[in-house]
Design a protein around this motif. Structure first.
Motif, short mmCIF file in Angstrom:
data_model
loop_
_atom_site.label_atom_id
_atom_site.label_comp_id
_atom_site.label_asym_id
_atom_site.label_seq_id
_atom_site.Cartn_x
_atom_site.Cartn_y
_atom_site.Cartn_z
N GLU A 6 -5.79 -3.03 -0.22
CA GLU A 6 -5.15 -3.98 -1.12
C GLU A 6 -4.54 -3.24 -2.32
OE1 GLU A 6 -5.24 -7.27 -0.07
OE2 GLU A 6 -3.74 -7.51 -1.67
N GLU A 7 -5.31 -2.31 -2.88
CA GLU A 7 -4.82 -1.53 -4.03
C GLU A 7 -3.64 -0.65 -3.64
OE1 GLU A 7 -7.27 0.89 -6.78
OE2 GLU A 7 -8.91 -0.40 -6.06
N MET A 8 -3.71 -0.06 -2.44
CA MET A 8 -2.61 0.78 -1.98
C MET A 8 -1.35 -0.06 -1.78
SD MET A 8 -5.06 3.01 0.49
CE MET A 8 -3.97 3.70 1.67
N PHE A 9 -1.53 -1.26 -1.23
CA PHE A 9 -0.38 -2.13 -0.99
C PHE A 9 0.27 -2.54 -2.31
CE2 PHE A 9 1.47 -6.40 -0.23
CZ PHE A 9 2.43 -6.04 0.71
N THR A 10 -0.56 -2.89 -3.29
CA THR A 10 -0.03 -3.29 -4.61
C THR A 10 0.78 -2.15 -5.22
OG1 THR A 10 -1.92 -4.74 -4.88
CG2 THR A 10 -0.70 -4.18 -6.88
N LEU A 11 0.24 -0.93 -5.15
CA LEU A 11 0.96 0.22 -5.71
C LEU A 11 2.25 0.48 -4.92
CD1 LEU A 11 1.12 2.55 -7.76
CD2 LEU A 11 -0.10 3.98 -6.10
N ALA A 12 2.19 0.34 -3.60
CA ALA A 12 3.36 0.59 -2.77
C ALA A 12 4.52 -0.34 -3.16
CB ALA A 12 3.02 0.41 -1.28
N VAL A 13 4.21 -1.62 -3.35
CA VAL A 13 5.26 -2.58 -3.72
C VAL A 13 5.76 -2.27 -5.13
CG1 VAL A 13 5.74 -5.02 -4.18
CG2 VAL A 13 4.42 -4.37 -2.15
N VAL A 119 -0.67 1.79 8.35
CA VAL A 119 -1.39 0.59 7.93
C VAL A 119 -0.56 -0.26 6.96
CG1 VAL A 119 -3.71 1.47 8.36
CG2 VAL A 119 -2.62 1.92 6.15
N ILE A 120 0.41 0.38 6.29
CA ILE A 120 1.26 -0.33 5.32
C ILE A 120 2.69 0.18 5.48
CG2 ILE A 120 1.82 -0.51 2.83
CD1 ILE A 120 -1.27 -0.42 2.34
N GLY A 121 3.65 -0.74 5.46
CA GLY A 121 5.06 -0.36 5.47
C GLY A 121 5.80 -1.18 4.43
N VAL A 122 6.55 -0.50 3.57
CA VAL A 122 7.37 -1.20 2.56
C VAL A 122 8.76 -0.60 2.60
CG1 VAL A 122 7.70 -1.62 0.08
CG2 VAL A 122 5.39 -1.70 1.06
#
Ligand code: LIP
Length: 274
Positions: A6-13, A119-122
């Motif tokens: 969740e933290e990684m996703f927030t930073l990525a966005v 696991v995450i793509g932006v």
């Protein structure tokens, strides 16, 4: 864990938005352009500025994570080794030739791999203000709206995206022309938007049925590949085998039938390894 993700996703966005601001600010200005491996392989000050700031943001928050960036790699010329460590893979400006020519299809691309799985793509296309996001197993979104790839199964009805790429090697160009010939013959039409990340997001959003390219790199497609998959598309090596993220080629299709049809009509270029 889930909260780390969740933290990684927030930073990525948030870094995608910051990168987008830098790209937007420079978009209409004159650019300082350098060439890399060929006269068609470009880099600008903005590519380097975005990569630097994003690298700084990631290292501040996650100092033990690994980082693979297009421009850092071009400078050092190193080969990549994918490890099980969390790895942030970025293309600061995917579609640099578009950027230099003020063509709107430019994007910032960021994929995160853990245990060699994305696991995450932006992918953020700042000129159009389109923010594409995906998390493994949780769907793909465009500005918060859920995406669904096209349901077409017949290659004859498919619009397929492909690119000429930046290599000017005679044999490579010849094989790519063969593929363009095959695609025109067997599909409803071909398109080339100039950014692998944007191309994959178009397929995710149902804007066309497939995308194939030989000669791109992990940072061009790793984020878009997850977004397309999470929107229901299939992402493979063009031969139909599993995608190898370091083998510099990709096939994406809205359905397994279109993927199979494409794989059968294409000449599969061996691009070596990143
Ligand atoms: C671009 C890719 C595109 C390819 C271009 C170039 P860049 O990436 O996204 O699909 O055809 O040759 O590699 O260099 O703009 O990040």
């Amino acid at each position: 864990s889930e909260s780390d993700l969740e933290e990684m996703f927030t930073l990525a966005v948030s870094v995608a938005k910051e990168a987008g601001q830098i790209i937007r600010d420079a978009f209409d200005k004159e650019k300082e352009v350098d060439t890399k491996l060929s006269a068609a392989d470009l880099v600008t000050e903005s590519d380097q500025a975005v990569e630097k700031i994003v690298n700084t943001r990631i290292m501040e928050k996650f100092p033990t994570h690994r980082f693979i960036g297009e421009e850092t790699t071009s400078e050092s010329g190193e080969k990549h080794e994918l490890t099980d460590d969390p790895t942030w893979i970025i293309d600061p400006i995917d579609g640099t030739t578009n950027f230099v020519n003020r063509i709107q299809e430019v994007s910032f691309s960021l994929g995160i791999m853990v245990n060699k799985k994305t696991v995450i793509g932006v992918v953020y296309a700042p000129i159009k203000d389109e923010m594409f996001t995906a998390r493994l197993g949780k769907g793909a979104y465009l500005n918060g709206m859920k995406l669904q790839a096209s349901k077409i199964t017949d290659l004859k009805q498919a619009v397929i995206i492909t690119e000429g790429g930046s290599s000017r090697d005679a044999k490579e160009v010849e094989d790519k022309v063969k593929n363009i010939h095959a695609l025109i013959t067997h599909t409803r039409g071909i398109r080339a938007y100039g950014s692998a990340a944007v191309n994959l997001c178009h397929v995710a959003a149902g804007r066309g049925q497939g995308y194939v390219e030989y000669g791109i790199h992990i940072w061009d497609f790793i984020a878009g590949a997850l977004i397309a998959k999470e929107a229901g598309a299939v992402v493979l090596d063009p031969t139909g085998c599993d995608l190898d993220p370091l083998r510099r080629r990709i096939l994406c299709a809205c359905s397994p039938e279109v993927a199979k049809g494409l794989s059968q009509i294409l000449t599969h270029l061996d691009m070596g390894c990143d």
